[in-house]
Design an enzyme around this catalytic site. Structure first.
Site, PDB file in Angstrom:
ATOM      1  N   ARG A  50       0.839  -1.203   0.000  1.00 23.90           N
ATOM      2  CA  ARG A  50       0.000   0.000   0.000  1.00 23.90           C
ATOM      3  C   ARG A  50       0.870   1.248   0.000  1.00 23.90           C
ATOM      4  NH1 ARG A  50      -1.104   2.553   4.440  1.00 23.90           N
ATOM      5  NH2 ARG A  50      -1.174   0.690   5.750  1.00 23.90           N
ATOM      6  N   TYR A 102     -17.017  17.369 -14.406  1.00 25.00           N
ATOM      7  CA  TYR A 102     -17.453  15.976 -14.394  1.00 25.00           C
ATOM      8  C   TYR A 102     -18.429  15.725 -13.242  1.00 25.00           C
ATOM      9  CZ  TYR A 102     -17.133  10.998 -13.279  1.00 25.00           C
ATOM     10  OH  TYR A 102     -17.427   9.703 -12.951  1.00 25.00           O
ATOM     11  N   ASP A 174      -7.977  19.268 -14.177  1.00 29.62           N
ATOM     12  CA  ASP A 174      -8.274  17.950 -14.715  1.00 29.62           C
ATOM     13  C   ASP A 174      -7.871  17.946 -16.191  1.00 29.62           C
ATOM     14  OD1 ASP A 174      -9.478  15.674 -15.851  1.00 29.62           O
ATOM     15  OD2 ASP A 174     -11.054  15.655 -14.333  1.00 29.62           O
ATOM     16  N   LYS A 199      -9.278   6.816 -19.222  1.00 32.11           N
ATOM     17  CA  LYS A 199      -9.664   7.343 -20.531  1.00 32.11           C
ATOM     18  C   LYS A 199      -8.501   7.245 -21.532  1.00 32.11           C
ATOM     19  CE  LYS A 199     -13.529   8.480 -18.369  1.00 32.11           C
ATOM     20  NZ  LYS A 199     -13.231   8.390 -16.938  1.00 32.11           N
TER      21      LYS A 199
END
Length: 388
Positions: A50, A102, A174, A199
């Site tokens: 992690r 978004y 973004d 994306k």
């Protein structure tokens, strides 16, 4: 030696491993949750996955290099990256954020952050005067998305950065729609760049991933603390897949953007289409600004039909694109923002932003552009025949 980004897309994050990883041209997948330590007094570079994994580190180094930053972090999704970045804020802080954002970001900012005493104001970021007017003494962040989702609004990045410096605010951007191949926000003064790597950077509709990149080491360390504390890391196999897929970003994106321009011009000429949103069209209000800060108009466009019935008829008549959530894949993807990406937004808020029931978003894939245009033509003819 300084290289073009097209070269870095292939080799970033990998070249350092040629010697110490046995010369492999691909980064190995380190499927280990924990790492042996030689001493109780001094641990090695990795202890628990992690907190760090060699495969994830290679991806993060690659993305930092591609964006021109010093630190990058890979998260389990795009919205995980957005959320982690926003958790740099504290109780009492205020965000000025683009209204055309978004839907998942809208939901997190409007429904989750207020629980922690973090307030917000949505503003039309195409209007710098409106952005400045929304800044208060409590404002700590100006949040951009350009081109924005789904109406492809364009923000003057340099203008917002200048405001942020004047009022001592951070800037987040973004960069999902443009990728570091075509837009370099850190070089324009932005503090944190965010990607839904699901994306275009991945480009094959096969993984969910998010990224943040910073140009400041301290800010990068703060983001690492958030990442490690929340544990929303990208899994090691997905890190490997993303590293592989990034290598073809240039050829995929360039082909799709070239096709997007032709499709936007075709739709713009149709009497059945009320409006086309695409910064490659000279009629787009953000055309000049976009091309001053980006080297491509991108591979996503939106267009508005007169009604939900017309949009429904076109979706059902189209043969080639998949009708689905998401974008940026090798396959063309048609979607309804009102029912998909922005369904979390209240109807009245969607209406303010021009997200009508007749609005459709089109992510252009790698199919032959003539086939895509022919598909649109027959679908529009079907609408005309129905007199919708």
């Amino acid at each position: 030696m300084k290289q073009h980004i097209e070269t870095s897309l292939i080799h970033a994050g990998v070249r350092d491993g040629y010697e110490n990883k046995k010369g492999a041209v691909n980064v190995p997948i380190y499927l280990s949750s924990t790492f042996h330590q030689e001493s109780i007094d001094e641990f090695g570079e990795y202890d628990y996955a992690r907190s760090g994994n060699p495969t994830r580190d290679a991806l993060e180094k690659a993305v930092a290099e591609l964006e021109g930053g010093v630190r990058a972090h890979a998260f389990s999704s795009g919205i995980a990256a957005v959320s982690a970045a926003l958790m740099l804020l504290s109780q009492g802080d205020h965000i000025v954020i683009t209204e055309d954002v978004y839907g998942g970001t809208y939901r997190f900012v409007s429904k989750v952050l207020p629980r922690f005493g973090i307030s917000h104001t949505f503003v039309d970021f195409t209007d710098l005067a409106a952005v400045e007017a929304a800044i208060t003494p409590a404002t700590k962040l100006l949040y951009m998305e350009t081109p924005s989702n789904p109406t492809l609004g364009i923000t003057d990045i340099r203008g917002v950065v200048a405001l942020a410096k004047r009022y001592n605010c951070l800037t987040f951007l973004d960069n999902t729609f443009m990728t570091p191949l075509h837009q370099r926000p850190l070089e324009l003064g932005v503090d944190v760049v965010i990607h839904s790597a699901t994306k275009f950077l991945s480009g094959h509709s096969d993984i969910i991933a998010g990224l943040t990149v910073t140009a400041d080491e301290k800010l990068g360390q703060d983001l690492y603390f958030i990442q490690n504390s929340f544990g929303n890391i990208l899994g090691v196999q997905d890190c490997f897949t993303l590293l592989q897929n990034i290598k073809t970003t240039d050829v995929r994106f360039s082909r799709s953007a070239e096709s997007a321009q032709k499709i936007a011009e075709f739709l713009d000429a149709s009497s059945l289409v009320e409006q086309v949103y695409y910064p490659g069209l000279a009629s787009h209000p953000g055309y000049e600004i976009h091309h001053s800060q980006s080297t491509s108009a991108g591979a996503v466009l939106s267009f508005r039909l007169p009604s939900y019935e017309a949009a429904k008829a076109l979706v059902e008549a189209m043969k080639i694109p998949v009708f689905a959530v998401s974008l940026g894949g090798v396959e063309s993807i048609l979607s309804s923002p009102a029912k998909m990406s922005h369904a979390a937004m209240e109807p009245e808020e969607r209406a303010k932003r021009g997200i009508t029931d007749g609005l459709l978003r089109f992510s252009v894939g790698l199919e032959h552009v003539d086939d895509l245009i022919a598909d649109f033509a027959q679908a529009l003819d079907a609408i005309a025949l129905k007199a919708i």
